[in-house]
Design an enzyme around this catalytic site. Structure first.
Site, PDB file in Angstrom:
ATOM      1  N   ARG A  57       0.820  -1.224   0.000  1.00 36.44           N
ATOM      2  CA  ARG A  57       0.000   0.000   0.000  1.00 36.44           C
ATOM      3  C   ARG A  57       0.846   1.263   0.000  1.00 36.44           C
ATOM      4  NH1 ARG A  57      -3.573  -1.968   4.653  1.00 36.44           N
ATOM      5  NH2 ARG A  57      -1.918  -3.481   4.628  1.00 36.44           N
ATOM      6  N   GLU A  94       5.063 -10.047  14.838  1.00 33.03           N
ATOM      7  CA  GLU A  94       4.599 -10.562  16.117  1.00 33.03           C
ATOM      8  C   GLU A  94       4.876 -12.075  16.208  1.00 33.03           C
ATOM      9  OE1 GLU A  94       0.533  -9.784  16.949  1.00 33.03           O
ATOM     10  OE2 GLU A  94       0.731 -10.331  19.054  1.00 33.03           O
TER      11      GLU A  94
HETATM   12  P1  AMP Z   1       4.454  -2.167  11.624  1.00 35.42           P
HETATM   13  O1  AMP Z   1       5.689  -2.815  11.043  1.00 35.42           O
HETATM   14  O2  AMP Z   1       3.978  -2.865  12.865  1.00 35.42           O
HETATM   15  O3  AMP Z   1       4.613  -0.680  11.795  1.00 35.42           O
HETATM   16  O4  AMP Z   1       3.266  -2.414  10.593  1.00 35.42           O
HETATM   17  C1  AMP Z   1       3.153  -1.610   9.471  1.00 35.42           C
HETATM   18  C2  AMP Z   1       2.660  -2.368   8.270  1.00 35.42           C
HETATM   19  O5  AMP Z   1       1.592  -3.268   8.566  1.00 35.42           O
HETATM   20  C3  AMP Z   1       2.140  -1.391   7.242  1.00 35.42           C
HETATM   21  O6  AMP Z   1       2.650  -1.754   5.966  1.00 35.42           O
HETATM   22  C4  AMP Z   1       0.633  -1.508   7.324  1.00 35.42           C
HETATM   23  O7  AMP Z   1       0.066  -1.516   6.042  1.00 35.42           O
HETATM   24  C5  AMP Z   1       0.352  -2.827   8.045  1.00 35.42           C
HETATM   25  N1  AMP Z   1      -0.570  -2.691   9.203  1.00 35.42           N
HETATM   26  C6  AMP Z   1      -0.254  -2.880  10.510  1.00 35.42           C
HETATM   27  N2  AMP Z   1      -1.317  -2.693  11.306  1.00 35.42           N
HETATM   28  C7  AMP Z   1      -2.352  -2.357  10.510  1.00 35.42           C
HETATM   29  C8  AMP Z   1      -3.736  -1.997  10.738  1.00 35.42           C
HETATM   30  N3  AMP Z   1      -4.279  -1.977  11.963  1.00 35.42           N
HETATM   31  N4  AMP Z   1      -4.492  -1.679   9.662  1.00 35.42           N
HETATM   32  C9  AMP Z   1      -3.963  -1.690   8.422  1.00 35.42           C
HETATM   33  N5  AMP Z   1      -2.689  -2.020   8.136  1.00 35.42           N
HETATM   34  C10 AMP Z   1      -1.873  -2.344   9.151  1.00 35.42           C
END
Ligand code: AMP
Length: 176
Positions: A57, A94
């Site tokens: 995205r 996770e």
């Molecule tokens: P992080 O590495 O935990 O910051 O997760 C970021 C990535 O996971 C991004 O590319 C987001 O598109 C996706 N992502 C994580 N949590 C969500 C959420 N609640 N809703 C949509 N996309 C998410």
């Protein structure tokens, strides 16, 4: 000014139970709101010399920003998708881990980049991308997101970089 927050849809328990998914498709389907989101993202930073966007995205907003600034678009892709010589970064999820890659010739030493994704949660994906950019000797001047989920440590993890998000939500629990 368009209320961008109203163009984000909450989808409970997607893609698995306990996750509140932030769906950006209503924003994408509204051309005026999408244009405003891109314009506001573009205004928050000094134009860089390249945009590095995170699969998948991040590509939507990253492409628009690269075109609006007139600079190269560089995709950070999941392992095995880029055909040329790559640099790799493993990062923790996770449960388990994942790998992102950049083409080794995509950036040059000292090049000023901005990293783009749709959403910042724990910051693991974005931090891995900063490490890829730095492996090539390029500089991360800022990270831009449409959405930031605060309270998951993303901004803290990226504390050595400027971080900008158009829309912020306070969350108490892990998004995934
Ligand atoms: P992080 O590495 O935990 O910051 O997760 C970021 C990535 O996971 C991004 O590319 C987001 O598109 C996706 N992502 C994580 N949590 C969500 C959420 N609640 N809703 C949509 N996309 C998410």
């Amino acid at each position: 000014m368009i209320d961008l927050r109203s163009r984000i849809r909450d989808v409970p328990d997607f893609p698995q139970k306990g996750i509140l998914f932030k769906d950006i498709t209503p924003l994408l389907s509204d051309p005026r709101a999408l244009a405003e989101a891109v314009r506001r993202m573009a205004e928050t930073v000094v134009p860089p010399e390249a945009v590095v966007a995170i699969e998948s995205r991040g590509f939507i907003f990253g492409t628009a920003l690269a075109l609006s600034w007139g600079v190269p678009f560089v995709p950070a892709r999941k392992f095995g998708k880029l055909p040329g010589k790559t640099v790799r970064q493993i990062y923790s999820l996770e449960y388990g881990e994942d790998t992102l890659e950049l083409h080794a010739d995509a950036l040059h030493a000292g090049q000023r980049t901005v990293i783009v994704d749709d959403l910042l949660a724990t910051g693991g994906t974005a931090l891995a991308t900063t490490q890829l950019v730095e492996q090539l000797g390029a500089k991360v001047e800022a990270l831009l997101f449409v959405i930031e989920l605060r309270g998951l440590g993303g901004r803290e993890r990226l504390a050595s970089y400027p971080v900008q998000a158009l829309i912020e939500y306070e969350v108490a629990e892990e998004p995934r």
